[in-house]
Design an enzyme around this catalytic site. Sequence first.
Site, mmCIF file in Angstrom:
data_model
loop_
_atom_site.group_PDB
_atom_site.id
_atom_site.type_symbol
_atom_site.label_atom_id
_atom_site.label_comp_id
_atom_site.label_asym_id
_atom_site.label_seq_id
_atom_site.Cartn_x
_atom_site.Cartn_y
_atom_site.Cartn_z
ATOM 1 N N GLU A 190 0.876 -1.177 0.000
ATOM 2 C CA GLU A 190 0.000 0.000 0.000
ATOM 3 C C GLU A 190 0.913 1.225 0.000
ATOM 4 O OE1 GLU A 190 -2.500 2.445 3.308
ATOM 5 O OE2 GLU A 190 -2.760 0.280 3.368
ATOM 6 N N ARG A 192 1.262 10.216 0.806
ATOM 7 C CA ARG A 192 1.801 11.210 1.741
ATOM 8 C C ARG A 192 2.982 11.964 1.142
ATOM 9 N NH1 ARG A 192 2.536 7.295 6.960
ATOM 10 N NH2 ARG A 192 0.498 6.309 6.823
ATOM 11 N N THR A 230 -3.677 6.319 2.060
ATOM 12 C CA THR A 230 -3.831 7.713 2.463
ATOM 13 C C THR A 230 -4.472 8.533 1.342
ATOM 14 O OG1 THR A 230 -1.726 7.369 3.642
ATOM 15 C CG2 THR A 230 -2.730 9.537 3.840
ATOM 16 N N LYS A 261 -10.917 -0.259 6.992
ATOM 17 C CA LYS A 261 -9.669 -0.058 7.724
ATOM 18 C C LYS A 261 -10.057 0.445 9.115
ATOM 19 C CE LYS A 261 -5.503 2.793 7.527
ATOM 20 N NZ LYS A 261 -4.600 3.488 6.603
#
Length: 184
Positions: free
Chosen positions: A32, A36, A60, A120
Amino acid sequence: MEKRIPVVVIKELSETDKILTALKNDGINTAEITFRTACAAEAIAYACKNYPDMNVGAGTVINAEQCEAALAAGAKFIVSPGLSPAVAKICKLRGVPYYPGCVTPTEIMAALELGITTVKFFPANVYGGLKAMKALAGPFPQIKFIPTGGVDASNLDEYLAWEKIAAVGGSFYVKDALAKMENK
């Protein structure tokens, strides 16, 4: 779905080979790559091209624009720290798994309304970990969880032992894989 989802932060594209090779050497075929950093989309595209046997996704992802960029780069799944209806819609239209961060009953209900049954649970350690997920599973038996945040080698087996855990996410997989590679 693989039970281990390494959360990969790539600051410079040149790090991609080292990190993905370390993960593969550790028997992990999922990554993953988080949004960021400025090179996230480029790193995902590179990973998808050069590691076609790996399940490379984007993490993210907090808005539709990032989701579109991740999918254009070849991401095979999308993960968010929270629930974005816009991201959910794009993923549903494209047939791409979307794992939004959901830790409250209201967030889980919103996910269910969007047809999402795997969420999640982030940050797991802050929101009560396994104990909280087990409590939430009562009213939501159809939900599976991907705990991330505060999960590491010391408590991994405890999480994986519960049948409602779809997978466990974390950056610790990357640290462990890199350490093993350096110690060879």
